[in-house]
Design a protein around this motif. Sequence first.
Motif, mmCIF file in Angstrom:
data_model
loop_
_atom_site.group_PDB
_atom_site.id
_atom_site.type_symbol
_atom_site.label_atom_id
_atom_site.label_comp_id
_atom_site.label_asym_id
_atom_site.label_seq_id
_atom_site.Cartn_x
_atom_site.Cartn_y
_atom_site.Cartn_z
ATOM 1 N N ILE A 89 30.802 41.164 -16.688
ATOM 2 C CA ILE A 89 31.075 39.807 -16.195
ATOM 3 C C ILE A 89 30.883 39.756 -14.676
ATOM 4 C CG2 ILE A 89 32.818 37.997 -15.952
ATOM 5 C CD1 ILE A 89 34.052 39.056 -18.575
ATOM 6 N N GLN A 90 31.379 40.764 -13.978
ATOM 7 C CA GLN A 90 31.236 40.809 -12.526
ATOM 8 C C GLN A 90 29.761 40.893 -12.111
ATOM 9 O OE1 GLN A 90 33.877 44.149 -11.656
ATOM 10 N NE2 GLN A 90 35.366 42.752 -10.754
ATOM 11 N N GLN A 91 28.981 41.649 -12.852
ATOM 12 C CA GLN A 91 27.554 41.765 -12.555
ATOM 13 C C GLN A 91 26.839 40.431 -12.763
ATOM 14 O OE1 GLN A 91 27.756 44.715 -10.767
ATOM 15 N NE2 GLN A 91 25.633 44.897 -11.468
ATOM 16 N N GLU A 92 27.229 39.705 -13.805
ATOM 17 C CA GLU A 92 26.620 38.403 -14.069
ATOM 18 C C GLU A 92 27.017 37.392 -12.994
ATOM 19 O OE1 GLU A 92 24.339 35.483 -16.252
ATOM 20 O OE2 GLU A 92 24.281 37.633 -15.839
ATOM 21 N N ILE A 93 28.247 37.462 -12.546
ATOM 22 C CA ILE A 93 28.694 36.588 -11.455
ATOM 23 C C ILE A 93 27.888 36.887 -10.192
ATOM 24 C CG2 ILE A 93 30.611 36.171 -9.847
ATOM 25 C CD1 ILE A 93 32.517 36.427 -12.251
ATOM 26 N N ALA A 94 27.698 38.151 -9.889
ATOM 27 C CA ALA A 94 26.920 38.542 -8.705
ATOM 28 C C ALA A 94 25.489 38.024 -8.799
ATOM 29 C CB ALA A 94 26.928 40.061 -8.547
ATOM 30 N N ARG A 95 24.920 38.095 -9.988
ATOM 31 C CA ARG A 95 23.546 37.615 -10.173
ATOM 32 C C ARG A 95 23.457 36.107 -9.999
ATOM 33 N NH1 ARG A 95 20.308 35.183 -13.643
ATOM 34 N NH2 ARG A 95 21.972 34.791 -15.151
ATOM 35 N N ASN A 145 50.167 28.801 -10.917
ATOM 36 C CA ASN A 145 48.937 28.050 -10.665
ATOM 37 C C ASN A 145 47.811 28.967 -10.182
ATOM 38 O OD1 ASN A 145 49.305 24.899 -10.870
ATOM 39 N ND2 ASN A 145 51.239 25.721 -10.119
ATOM 40 N N MET A 146 48.157 29.922 -9.320
ATOM 41 C CA MET A 146 47.158 30.868 -8.836
ATOM 42 C C MET A 146 46.623 31.742 -9.960
ATOM 43 S SD MET A 146 46.230 30.913 -5.634
ATOM 44 C CE MET A 146 46.732 30.429 -3.989
ATOM 45 N N LYS A 147 47.485 31.993 -10.939
ATOM 46 C CA LYS A 147 47.090 32.895 -12.021
ATOM 47 C C LYS A 147 46.283 32.192 -13.112
ATOM 48 C CE LYS A 147 49.235 36.262 -10.038
ATOM 49 N NZ LYS A 147 49.472 35.600 -8.747
ATOM 50 N N LEU A 148 46.091 30.886 -12.997
ATOM 51 C CA LEU A 148 45.326 30.166 -14.018
ATOM 52 C C LEU A 148 43.865 30.605 -14.068
ATOM 53 C CD1 LEU A 148 46.604 26.466 -13.735
ATOM 54 C CD2 LEU A 148 46.931 28.044 -15.645
ATOM 55 N N THR A 149 43.273 30.849 -12.920
ATOM 56 C CA THR A 149 41.858 31.202 -12.872
ATOM 57 C C THR A 149 41.638 32.624 -13.379
ATOM 58 O OG1 THR A 149 41.418 29.739 -10.999
ATOM 59 C CG2 THR A 149 39.837 31.496 -11.387
ATOM 60 N N THR A 150 40.769 32.767 -14.363
ATOM 61 C CA THR A 150 40.389 34.083 -14.863
ATOM 62 C C THR A 150 38.968 34.414 -14.412
ATOM 63 O OG1 THR A 150 39.403 33.253 -16.920
ATOM 64 C CG2 THR A 150 41.797 33.673 -16.922
ATOM 65 N N LEU A 151 38.583 35.656 -14.610
ATOM 66 C CA LEU A 151 37.231 36.069 -14.249
ATOM 67 C C LEU A 151 36.193 35.291 -15.055
ATOM 68 C CD1 LEU A 151 35.818 38.151 -12.371
ATOM 69 C CD2 LEU A 151 35.694 39.673 -14.364
ATOM 70 N N VAL A 152 36.494 35.018 -16.321
ATOM 71 C CA VAL A 152 35.568 34.238 -17.159
ATOM 72 C C VAL A 152 35.496 32.793 -16.675
ATOM 73 C CG1 VAL A 152 35.114 33.379 -19.494
ATOM 74 C CG2 VAL A 152 35.880 35.737 -19.158
ATOM 75 N N ASP A 153 36.631 32.242 -16.223
ATOM 76 C CA ASP A 153 36.605 30.893 -15.634
ATOM 77 C C ASP A 153 35.629 30.852 -14.464
ATOM 78 O OD1 ASP A 153 38.544 29.896 -17.371
ATOM 79 O OD2 ASP A 153 40.194 30.299 -15.988
ATOM 80 N N LEU A 154 35.713 31.870 -13.611
ATOM 81 C CA LEU A 154 34.821 31.924 -12.445
ATOM 82 C C LEU A 154 33.361 32.018 -12.898
ATOM 83 C CD1 LEU A 154 34.191 32.127 -9.460
ATOM 84 C CD2 LEU A 154 34.815 34.549 -9.535
ATOM 85 N N LEU A 155 33.104 32.832 -13.896
ATOM 86 C CA LEU A 155 31.744 32.939 -14.433
ATOM 87 C C LEU A 155 31.255 31.579 -14.913
ATOM 88 C CD1 LEU A 155 29.257 34.488 -15.462
ATOM 89 C CD2 LEU A 155 30.551 34.978 -17.562
ATOM 90 N N ASN A 156 32.114 30.859 -15.618
ATOM 91 C CA ASN A 156 31.722 29.541 -16.145
ATOM 92 C C ASN A 156 31.554 28.513 -15.030
ATOM 93 O OD1 ASN A 156 31.604 30.411 -18.805
ATOM 94 N ND2 ASN A 156 33.783 30.012 -19.165
ATOM 95 N N CYS A 157 32.292 28.672 -13.930
ATOM 96 C CA CYS A 157 32.084 27.799 -12.765
ATOM 97 C C CYS A 157 30.661 27.963 -12.241
ATOM 98 C CB CYS A 157 33.078 28.144 -11.656
ATOM 99 S SG CYS A 157 34.746 27.504 -11.882
ATOM 100 N N LEU A 158 30.211 29.202 -12.168
ATOM 101 C CA LEU A 158 28.868 29.466 -11.668
ATOM 102 C C LEU A 158 27.803 28.987 -12.649
ATOM 103 C CD1 LEU A 158 30.531 31.125 -9.646
ATOM 104 C CD2 LEU A 158 28.736 32.857 -9.711
ATOM 105 N N LYS A 159 28.144 28.969 -13.928
ATOM 106 C CA LYS A 159 27.210 28.454 -14.936
ATOM 107 C C LYS A 159 27.176 26.927 -14.929
ATOM 108 C CE LYS A 159 27.519 32.228 -18.331
ATOM 109 N NZ LYS A 159 27.983 32.584 -19.706
ATOM 110 N N GLY A 160 28.208 26.316 -14.327
ATOM 111 C CA GLY A 160 28.284 24.857 -14.280
ATOM 112 C C GLY A 160 28.989 24.239 -15.463
ATOM 113 N N THR A 161 29.731 25.056 -16.222
ATOM 114 C CA THR A 161 30.420 24.547 -17.415
ATOM 115 C C THR A 161 31.933 24.482 -17.248
ATOM 116 O OG1 THR A 161 30.540 26.775 -18.382
ATOM 117 C CG2 THR A 161 28.600 25.430 -18.918
ATOM 118 N N PHE A 162 32.430 24.827 -16.075
ATOM 119 C CA PHE A 162 33.881 24.799 -15.843
ATOM 120 C C PHE A 162 34.143 24.517 -14.377
ATOM 121 C CE2 PHE A 162 38.215 26.730 -15.619
ATOM 122 C CZ PHE A 162 38.793 25.976 -16.622
ATOM 123 N N GLY A 163 35.420 24.297 -14.058
ATOM 124 C CA GLY A 163 35.792 23.972 -12.689
ATOM 125 C C GLY A 163 35.715 22.476 -12.441
#
Length: 305
Positions: free
Chosen positions: A6-12, A262-280
């Motif tokens: 997941i981290q590698q995909e986020i970096a890409r 509230n700070m703990k709501l964001t997960t690594l997958v949430d961040l990935l989906n933000c970069l994909k444009g499907t979340f956030g």
Amino acid sequence: MNIYDIQQEIARLKKEKNICILAHSYQAHEILEVADYTGDSFQLSVKAQSVEADTVVMCGVRFMAETVKLLSPEKKVILSHPDAGCPMAEQMDPMRIEQLRALHPGCKVVAYVNTTAELKAVCDVCVTSSSAVKIVSSLPEKDILFIPDCNLGAFVAKSCPDKNLILVQGGCPVHAAITADEVKAAKAAHPHALLAVHPECTPEVTAFADYVGSTGGIMTFAKNSDAKEFIIGTDNSIAEHLQYECPDKAFYVLSKDLLCRNMKLTTLVDLLNCLKGTFGEEIVLPEELQKKARVCIDEMIALGG
């Protein structure tokens, strides 16, 4: 997918889409590892101004993403989780400030940066937990209406005896819930540890501390100190991050309940989906609100905040 994948995909994706990731220090460690910049909320907002990315993802809470937008209105700003709010930031509204101004004519209204854009728009100057004492002491006015955190306000009042700080009941419910008995228990369990706490804790708690300061200040204090043991009196993620950075030292949490949900709501997958444009959620602020709210932030910067 595992965490590494997941981290590698986020970096890409962030490289491909020219996206900058900001992560507040209270985020999970696996999120900090993929962020471009980490730290306190205002530090991150200022940093966002200088990045070349067209889009900024703020892994934090709503008022932080709003502050990024206020300082970088030309950028697209995404809040990593739409439900990530802040009880302290949301506990007052502009009408309440106007009522308080009427009760205390001539006062200077100082707003903690942990406030909504709407609230900043009706205040005179912002402060952070690290700059509050410096800025309040530099103001020519004697009467200071400090909102919304009465515990941070009490800390500032103690450091600025020549000022008349008018405090209103409010603040961070997580930090404020810590009791003196919990401090005594932690110190009894770890008698050789230094205690570092956030000024959002009550005066009864900060009175026991070896160091009182912002999240960044606490981390710097612990890393630079010759001491080998520390009790950390802010969100428990800070103790975890310090364990990684200083493996030769021991870090203990002041309370297992020192957690910002509230700070703990964001997960690594949430961040990935933000970069994909499907979340956030994209932060959109009316232009007039941006202009008004920006005034107190510019004043803070001018005063060295």
